[in-house]
Structures are given as structure tokens and as C-alpha cells.
Scaffold this active site. Structure first.
Site, PDB file in Angstrom:
ATOM      1  N   GLU A 125      -4.929   4.210  -5.342  1.00  0.00           N
ATOM      2  CA  GLU A 125      -6.275   4.278  -4.765  1.00  0.00           C
ATOM      3  C   GLU A 125      -6.948   5.524  -5.315  1.00  0.00           C
ATOM      4  O   GLU A 125      -6.326   6.588  -5.397  1.00  0.00           O
ATOM      5  CB  GLU A 125      -6.203   4.346  -3.235  1.00  0.00           C
ATOM      6  CG  GLU A 125      -7.562   4.557  -2.557  1.00  0.00           C
ATOM      7  CD  GLU A 125      -7.423   4.663  -1.040  1.00  0.00           C
ATOM      8  OE1 GLU A 125      -6.514   4.022  -0.465  1.00  0.00           O
ATOM      9  OE2 GLU A 125      -8.214   5.417  -0.435  1.00  0.00           O
ATOM     10  N   GLU A 140     -15.463  11.250  -0.301  1.00  0.00           N
ATOM     11  CA  GLU A 140     -15.386  10.941   1.119  1.00  0.00           C
ATOM     12  C   GLU A 140     -15.978  12.115   1.883  1.00  0.00           C
ATOM     13  O   GLU A 140     -15.950  13.252   1.411  1.00  0.00           O
ATOM     14  CB  GLU A 140     -13.939  10.737   1.575  1.00  0.00           C
ATOM     15  CG  GLU A 140     -13.275   9.487   1.043  1.00  0.00           C
ATOM     16  CD  GLU A 140     -11.870   9.306   1.609  1.00  0.00           C
ATOM     17  OE1 GLU A 140     -11.709   8.488   2.531  1.00  0.00           O
ATOM     18  OE2 GLU A 140     -10.955   9.987   1.115  1.00  0.00           O
TER      19      GLU A 140
END
Length: 204
Positions: free
Chosen positions: A69, A74
Site C-alpha cells: 500500500e 493522509e
């Protein structure tokens, strides 16, 4: 989409037994690459429990985290002065491992917040990944971090980051990314993730 800007909006509204609604957009099966520069120009809303993300997952996924991933950006909405990046993979002991780093804007120097427009991107090649905010390097992850000698990924390749990954843009509400702020404020009505563009450059 309005005036060339994509807006993903999280709203306080009861639907399907849940208290909030939002959206996720992904390019799976439509736009993906192996190695390149992947970037987006994004503007966020700050607010407790908001969890916006610009990230990538593999087209062929045999399970998480072994398939990898890539988190380009974020944010913990409770902190308007920082964003983070991370790479997730299996460690040498076959457990979930990750490499992460944050970029922090100086409040004292009035450098801005997540509520301003910023360009977030990753440069990804056979040697590893480097993550940037407005051309400022915030994290470098060399290949040896996720593919150490004698690790769980066989051979001398670049597994798991040697295959096509697609892009995801989403704005979550709640979750475990910011445990101290897992619920929005009582007066929360909505928050947004605005996207000016997404670009994927494949290396020649």
C-alpha cells in the site's frame, strides 16, 4: 465537479443506519502504473475525526499487507498543520510493517495549513519511493526497507512494489487513524476534500 474542482464532501446525515456519509473515488481498472510520479493538488477541511487520503493499491491484490500500500497523503483532521505519507508491506517476520514520515507547516512562520492548496506527490522507481509536499521532501523509503535480503519477498526483484497500482481519493469520518478524535464535534455539519487535478507520469 464544479469549475474544474472535484469535491468529496463528508456530511452529517443519517443513511443506512450510519450518522455520516462521504465518498471514495478510485481508478482501479482504468488508470494505473508501475513506477512514475503520481501527484494531486488538494485542499482540505480541518476538523476532528476527518481522515482524508490520497493513496494507491495494487491492481492485482493477493491480500493486505503483503501486496503493498502506498499512502501519498493522509491527514488527521484535528491537526491542520501536518500531513503524513507511508508505505505498508510485510516485514522480515511476516507481520505488517510500514515506513512513514510527516510534513509540518510552521504555525509561527505562517506557512499555511491543509486548508490551503498544496501539491502532494510520490516519485516511485526500482530503488524506492520519495514523498513530497510542494517540492519539499518529507519521506524517502529505499527498496531495502521493504525488500531486505532474506526477507519474505522472494528473489531479487522489487516485490511487492513491482506491479501496477491505482489511485484512491477519499474522505473518511472516524476510524482509528486519530484515536483521540474519533468522533466529529457536535456542531459538525460537513467537511470537504477538494481536488484540482490528479496526474500520473510514467517513466520512459
Amino acid at each position: 465537479v464544479s469549475d474544474g474542482i472535484l469535491t468529496i464532501e463528508a456530511r452529517k446525515e443519517n443513511k443506512g443506519g450510519y450518522s455520516y456519509t462521504s465518498s471514495r473515488i478510485k481508478t482501479a481498472g482504468k488508470a494505473y502504473l508501475t513506477y512514475g510520479r503520481i501527484e494531486a493538488r488538494i485542499k482540505l477541511t480541518a476538523g476532528n475525526a476527518l481522515w482524508p487520503a490520497f493513496w494507491m493499491m495494487p491492481e492485482r491484490n493477493s491480500g493486505w499487507p503483503q501486496s503493498g500500500e502506498i499512502d501519498i497523503m493522509e491527514n488527521k483532521g484535528s491537526d491542520p498543520y501536518s500531513t503524513s505519507s507511508a508505505v505498508h508491506y510485510l516485514g522480515g517476520d511476516s507481520t505488517h510493517q510500514y515506513s512513514s514520515g510527516s510534513y509540518i507547516w510552521s504555525k509561527r512562520k505562517n506557512e499555511g495549513t491543509i486548508e490551503d492548496w498544496h501539491v502532494y506527490y510520490v516519485v516511485w522507481d526500482e530503488e524506492g519511493m520519495s514523498f513530497y509536499v510542494d517540492n519539499h521532501l518529507k519521506l524517502s523509503v529505499p527498496r531495502r526497507a521493504y525488500h531486505p535480503k532474506g526477507g519474505v519477498y522472494a528473489g531479487e526483484g522489487n516485490e511487492p512494489f513491482d506491479k501496477d497500482f491505482y489511485v484512491i481519493l477519499n474522505l473518511a469520518v472516524g476510524g482509528n487513524f486519530d484515536p483521540g478524535h474519533s468522533e466529529p464535534d457536535k456542531d459538525f455539519e460537513s467537511g470537504s476534500m477538494q481536488v484540482d487535478y490528479v496526474r500520473m507520469y510514467e517513466f520512459a
